[in-house]
Design an enzyme around this catalytic site. Structure first.
Site: not given
Length: 456
Positions: A70, A73, A222, A430
Site C-alpha cells: 500500500d 508498509d 481505510y 508517507e
C-alpha cells in the site's frame, strides 16, 4: 550513507515544457514497480527489491500473492489499491497519446497489469472478494524489508453474509476500465476482466453493504462510509465498456448530486459526475462539476471553499495534501476534455501540478527535480541492500534513504507550506499507491495537452 546509484537514464525534455513530463511519467511508473509484492518478474528493474510475501493465502488456501504494497508498509489493501488502478487505467484510456509519446506505453500496460492480476485472484467465488492481506497493527510495528517479514498475514474478504458494495464497486470499476484499455492489446485478458467486472458488480448490487462495517476484524484502516460512489463509477465504466443501458440507469441512480469534498480512495462522486457528464452531456452533471470546482478553485467563499496555502496549493487536509490536489487536477482535466470551462480548469490543474513538481523551489517527487525528498517514510527504501540487516534503527536514521524511491510523491506540506523532509513524519512523508495514481493521471493529461498544442 549515500544513495545506491543504479543507472536511471533521464529521458530528454523534447517538449521544452517547464517540467519534463516524460521523466515524471517514467519515474512514477518506477514507483509502482517498487511497490510490487510476490514473485518478481525476470526483468525486475528495482535492484533493491526481491521476491516477498510468497505465502500470502486466502482463508481456504487460495493464492493471494502479487499485487502492490500500500504505502511505506507491507499490507495489501484492496480498496485503495483498486482505486489507484481505476485512476491510472482511466488516464491510459483518456491520454494514451501521452504514454505513447513519452515512450512509456508498454511500461504502463505492464504497470497496471500487475495489480489487475491480483484483483482477479481476489475474486475467489461469485459472491466472494478478498480485500486485504496483512494485519495493519502487526505490520506497522515492523520496520524492515518486505523480503524479511515473519509476522502472520491474515486475509479478509467480503461475502454475501458480510457484504462490501464499496469494495465490489471499486474492483468492478478497475476491471471495467481496464477491459477497454486492453481490448486491442490483449483481447483474452480484456474479456476476462470484463467478465469478472460484471460478476463483481452484480455481487455489489445484490448484497448492499459497507465493507468496514461488515468485516470489522480487518482493522480500522481505510474505513468507508458510503458505497454508492463506487457503484456509480463501476456502473458508468461498465456502460462505457458494454453499451448496456441498464448500467447507465444504475450509474445515474447511484450518483449523488451537488458539491463534492474531492476525489479520493474513499470518495468518488467527483469521478461519477465527470463520467456521467462525458456520457450524457446532461446539465445536471455539469452543475455538479461546476459547483464542486467553484469551491476548489481560488477565490471561493463559504463553508465548502477549499483553503489555499500562501504559495498556492489547494489544501484539503493535512493527510496527503498533495494527493487531493492532484486527484482533483486530474478530474478537472477530464472535465475540461468534455468541454467544461476548459481554459480555467486546465490552467488550475497545471498550477497544482506545478506546485508538486517544483514551483515553490522544491520538488515533492522523490528522485525528480530540485531538492526532492530523500527521507520518505518507506521501509524498503530506508533499508540497506540485502543481505545487510535492517531494523527499527533505520527509522530514526538522519541520512537519506539508501535507495531512491523514484517517482513517489510524498504526503506534502502543511497549510502554510511548511514541510520537513523527515522519515518519522509520516503525515508529510508517507508515500502510497493512491497518492501517485491521480498525480500520474494529471501529468499524462498535461503532456497530452502539450502534444495537442493546447497548453505549454
Amino acid at each position: 550513507m549515500g544513495h545506491d546509484n543504479y543507472n536511471v537514464p533521464t529521458p530528454p525534455n523534447n517538449d521544452g515544457t517547464k517540467y519534463n513530463y516524460d521523466e515524471v511519467l517514467m519515474k512514477s511508473i518506477m514507483f509502482f514497480r517498487a511497490q510490487r509484492s510476490g514473485k518478481l518478474p525476470a526483468n525486475n528493474q528495482i535492484p533493491w527489491r526481491e521476491d516477498s510475501a510468497l505465502n500470502d493465502r486466502g482463508q481456504n488456501g487460495e493464492d493471494l500473492t502479487g499485487g502492490w504494497y500500500d504505502a511505506g508498509d507491507h499490507v495489501k489493501f484492496g480498496f485503495p489499491q483498486a482505486s489507484a488502478v481505476t485512476l491510472l487505467t482511466w488516464s491510459l484510456l483518456q491520454y494514451k497519446d501521452a504514454y505513447q509519446a513519452s515512450g512509456q506505453l508498454d511500461d504502463m500496460y505492464d504497470c497496471i497489469r500487475w495489480p489487475l492480476e491480483w484483483l482477479l485472484k481476489c475474486h475467489t467465488g461469485q459472491n466472494e472478494l478478498y480485500f486485504q492481506v496483512g494485519d495493519g497493527n502487526l505490520d506497522h510495528n515492523f520496520w524492515g524489508r518486505p523480503e524479511d517479514m515473519k509476522m502472520a498475514r491474515p486475509s479478509f474478504k467480503v461475502t454475501s453474509d458480510k457484504p462490501g458494495s464499496d469494495i465490489a464497486g471499486e474492483y468492478a470499476a478497475a476491471m471495467a476500465v481496464a477491459s477497454m484499455v486492453f481490448k486491442d492489446k490483449d483481447p483474452a485478458f480484456s474479456a476476462k476482466l470484463l467478465n469478472h467486472s460484471k460478476q463483481i458488480y452484480t455481487f455489489g448490487k445484490t448484497y448492499p453493504g459497507i465493507y468496514s462495517q461488515s468485516v470489522k476484524e480487518a482493522g480500522p484502516f481505510y474505513g468507508s462510509d458510503e458505497y454508492k460512489d463506487e457503484m456509480a463509477v463501476a456502473a458508468a465504466m461498465l456502460y462505457l465498456s458494454t453499451n448496456n443501458t441498464q448500467y447507465l440507469t444504475d450509474a445515474e441512480s447511484f450518483h449523488q448530486h451537488g458539491n463534492q469534498w474531492g476525489q479520493s480512495w474513499g470518495s468518488k462522486f467527483t469521478a461519477s459526475m465527470v463520467l456521467l457528464y462525458q456520457i450524457t452531456k446532461k446539465d445536471v452533471y455539469k452543475q455538479d462539476i461546476e459547483t464542486t470546482f467553484t469551491n476548489w478553485l481560488p477565490g471561493a467563499t463559504g463553508p465548502d471553499a477549499v483553503p489555499y496555502t500562501p504559495k498556492g496549493l489547494a489544501f484539503r487536509t493535512k493527510w496527503g495534501s498533495l494527493r487531493h490536489a492532484a486527484n482533483n487536477a486530474f478530474m478537472a482535466l477530464i472535465a475540461a476534455e468534455a468541454g467544461i470551462n476548459p481554459t480555467q480548469y486546465r490552467n488550475w490543474a497545471k498550477g497544482q501540478l506545478g506546485y508538486i513538481l517544483g514551483d515553490t523551489g522544491r520538488s515533492y517527487v522523490v528522485g525528480f527535480g530540485v531538492n526532492p525528498p530523500s527521507h520518505e517514510h518507506h521501509r524498503a527504501a530506508s533499508c540497506p541492500l540485502i543481505p545487510a540487516s535492517c531494523s527499527h534503527d533505520f527509522y530514526e536514521m538522519k541520512y537519506s534513504n539508501p535507495h531512491v524511491l523514484y517517482g513517489a510523491i510524498v504526503g506534502g506540506p502543511g497549510p502554510n507550506d511548511e514541510y520537513d523532509d523527515v522519515r518519522s513524519d509520516y503525515v508529510r512523508n508517507e508515500v502510497a499507491v493512491d497518492y501517485n495514481a491521480g498525480f500520474q493521471g494529471a501529468v499524462s493529461g498535461l503532456k497530452s495537452l502539450h502534444l495537442r498544442n493546447i497548453l505549454d
